[in-house]
Design a protein around this motif. Structure first.
Motif: not given
Length: 589
Positions: A36-49
């Protein structure tokens, strides 16, 4: 701003991050299984992460829903009870009695309430949710229902458009997706069992959203068998994350073979914390009484051995196979002079009489076997009964959430159309208060299904308080037995007996418990309809001759304030009227 060419993290990368975090969500710090875990961008991908290990965290679905593409934070905002509006109408007596029982148990154990169709289970569920939300015990409600049409009913009942009931802002699948946050301006959402199954992880996230205390309401909970897909998803989503679980049902159900999730049971019987039966509802005027009008006559059909049989509903000692063939022919054959036509014409005349007496939007429901059967019934009604095509609600996708029939039901509910033809879309939980009559042309012969279908005409209508529902049905012994026992309390339903059609000519008859089934070709050739008797939930019983005399009396006297069946039942308690009606048998017309 250049975006990383790789959009998502691999499961192996997410696993590594989850291990480094101590097997907890990196934001809410809850210990949640890796599935139930998801890999997440700490700095959002849509913001250049970047999609790299340095910019990766493993977070749970609820945190990911709330975070979205915003800054790194977990904001715990609860629904404000100031947005709730209390009910303005008093509770029914059973609702007032059940409320303290339910409120005292919720939060400690799953609670089951059984109340007959039409008694007001939806209103009761909303009242419980309102009480708990107003007191701050819960901050979120998820209502799980069998179909989109029933979801529409919950949304309508919880809106300001429904007078009397509390107003609760609830999202529905018509304007909201499970992958979206519920939003702090909403108390919760109404969803279907199918949606729960297809988005289990998302609803686990909604139920365990940080800072929320979630109550789950299962409507018609018998759909959630513990070993079936819907029941498994219900357990995965809510067993550990819900603050409280309230299950509602309109009919007793058996749990011996397949336990129902979150339902207390004993020796295979569901054991509700509170039960409100149909006989009590009639006494309290919470539900209408019902009249059952029998259709008799002769049926002709051909079986797999190429033998042609003619069997009437007055024949006794017939074999089980001929008895079932007789019933199938009666419900399938829709032609001039047929048993089905007799029921349709009589039911339509009854609706016309109600409308002439002031019940101007009285409506009827024809319940059919499948979409082809429904199309034949609708076509026959257009050509021989109504002069126009009735509304049809049927899913050829065999999907209870098919939007086409769900929309047809929604439009019909608010219209003045007299008839709707359906397969299984208008059954449990579908609230159309203006329904007065049901024509039973379906092969659904389980006690559960029968009670649900009859339940469509027991709901009281404030515009027509002193009335009753009416069901037109073939004079099949099993159907008549279920009708005569409609007010009885039933703890354990017997294994279902179903006539299953497979294509146009195939017949499969057997018990729903996986036992032996007889297979073979079958062809309905003809039926001839005749006048049958009528009986009601009050114990009155008028035979066919009395009904025929009542019909003749109404024709001769030009009466418009009654109908033959009601007059015949009235004569049961009035000896002088009974003698006057039966005397017409001996007079020339």
């Amino acid at each position: 701003m250049a975006l990383d060419a790789r959009r998502t993290f691999t499961r192996q990368e997410t696993w590594r991050a989850w291990q480094l975090q101590g097997c907890v969500c990196n934001l809410c710090r809850r210990a949640i299984p890796f599935d139930l875990m998801q890999g997440d961008h700490i700095v959002p991908w849509s913001r250049g992460g970047r999609t790299s290990s340095e910019n990766l965290q493993a977070i749970c679905g609820s945190c990911n829903l709330r975070k979205g593409s915003t800054a790194q934070s977990v904001v715990s905002v609860r629904f404000s009870a100031d947005r709730l509006s209390s009910s303005t109408a008093p509770l029914r007596s059973w609702q007032a009695d059940a409320m303290p029982i339910v409120l005292s148990r919720l939060g400690q154990e799953p609670v089951l309430v059984e109340a007959c169709p039409g008694a007001g289970k939806t209103r009761f569920g909303l009242e419980v949710a309102h009480e708990l939300a107003a007191e701050g015990q819960i901050s979120r409600v998820l209502v799980v229902v069998p179909s989109l049409a029933i979801a529409d009913g919950w949304a309508r009942a919880s809106s300001a458009a429904t007078p009397g009931a509390p107003t609760l802002p609830l999202r529905t699948q018509r304007d909201w997706r499970a992958v979206d946050p519920i939003g702090d301006e909403w108390l919760g959402a109404v969803i279907t069992y199918q949606s729960l199954f297809s988005s289990t992880e998302m609803f686990l996230a909604h139920a365990t959203d940080p800072g929320q205390r979630t109550m789950v309401i299962f409507d018609e909970v018998h759909h959630a068998g513990a070993n079936a897909a819907w029941g498994v998803s219900a357990q995965e989503a809510f067993a550990a994350g819900a603050w409280g679980i309230l299950s509602l049902t309109g009919t007793p159900f058996r749990t011996g073979r397949d336990p129902i999730v979150f339902v207390p049971s004993e020796d295979g019987n569901a054991r509700p914390h509170y039960r409100y039966s149909y006989d009590h509802a009639i006494i309290d005027s919470a539900c209408r009484p019902v009249q059952f009008v029998e259709a008799r006559g002769e049926t002709t059909f051909r079986t797999s051995d190429q033998q042609t049989h003619s069997v009437t509903f007055d024949d006794t000692g017939v074999t089980q196979a001929r008895e079932r063939g007789r019933l199938r022919a009666a419900i399938e054959w829709i032609g001039e002079g047929s048993i089905a036509e007799r029921m349709l014409i009589d039911a339509n005349q009854y609706l016309l009489s109600l409308r002439q007496r002031g019940d101007t939007d009285a409506a009827g429901l024809v319940v059919c076997i499948d979409c082809d059967h429904a199309a034949r019934a609708a076509g026959h009604m257009a050509s021989r009964v109504l002069g126009f095509r009735p509304v049809v609600a049927c899913s050829r996708l065999h999907d209870e959430n098919d939007p086409d029939p769900a929309n047809a039901i929604r439009v019909f509910r608010a219209s003045h159309d007299p008839w709707i033809v359906a397969v299984n879309m208008v059954s449990e939980g579908v609230d159309i208060p203006r329904l007065r009559a049901v024509v039973y042309l379906t092969n659904r012969l389980t006690l559960l299904s029968f009670r649900q279908i009859v339940g469509r005409v027991v709901r009281t209508d404030p515009a027509n308080v002193d009335d009753h529902g009416r069901v037109y049905l073939p004079a099949d012994p099993q159907l008549l037995s279920m009708a005569r026992r409609i007010t009885e309390n039933v703890d354990l339903l017997p294994p279902p007996l179903v006539i299953v059609t497979d294509g146009e000519r195939a017949l499969r008859v057997g018990s729903g418990n996986g036992g032996d089934q007889a297979r073979g070709t079958f062809e309905a050739l003809n039926t001839v309809g005749e006048q049958g008797g009528v009986f009601d939930t009050g114990g009155r019983d008028a035979h066919a001759d009395l009904v025929a005399c009542a019909r003749l009396f109404i024709e001769r006297e030009g009466l418009t304030g009654t109908d033959p069946e009601s007059l015949a039942l009235a004569a049961v308690d009035a000896p002088e009227l009974r003698r006057a009606l039966l005397a017409l048998q001996e007079r020339p017309r």
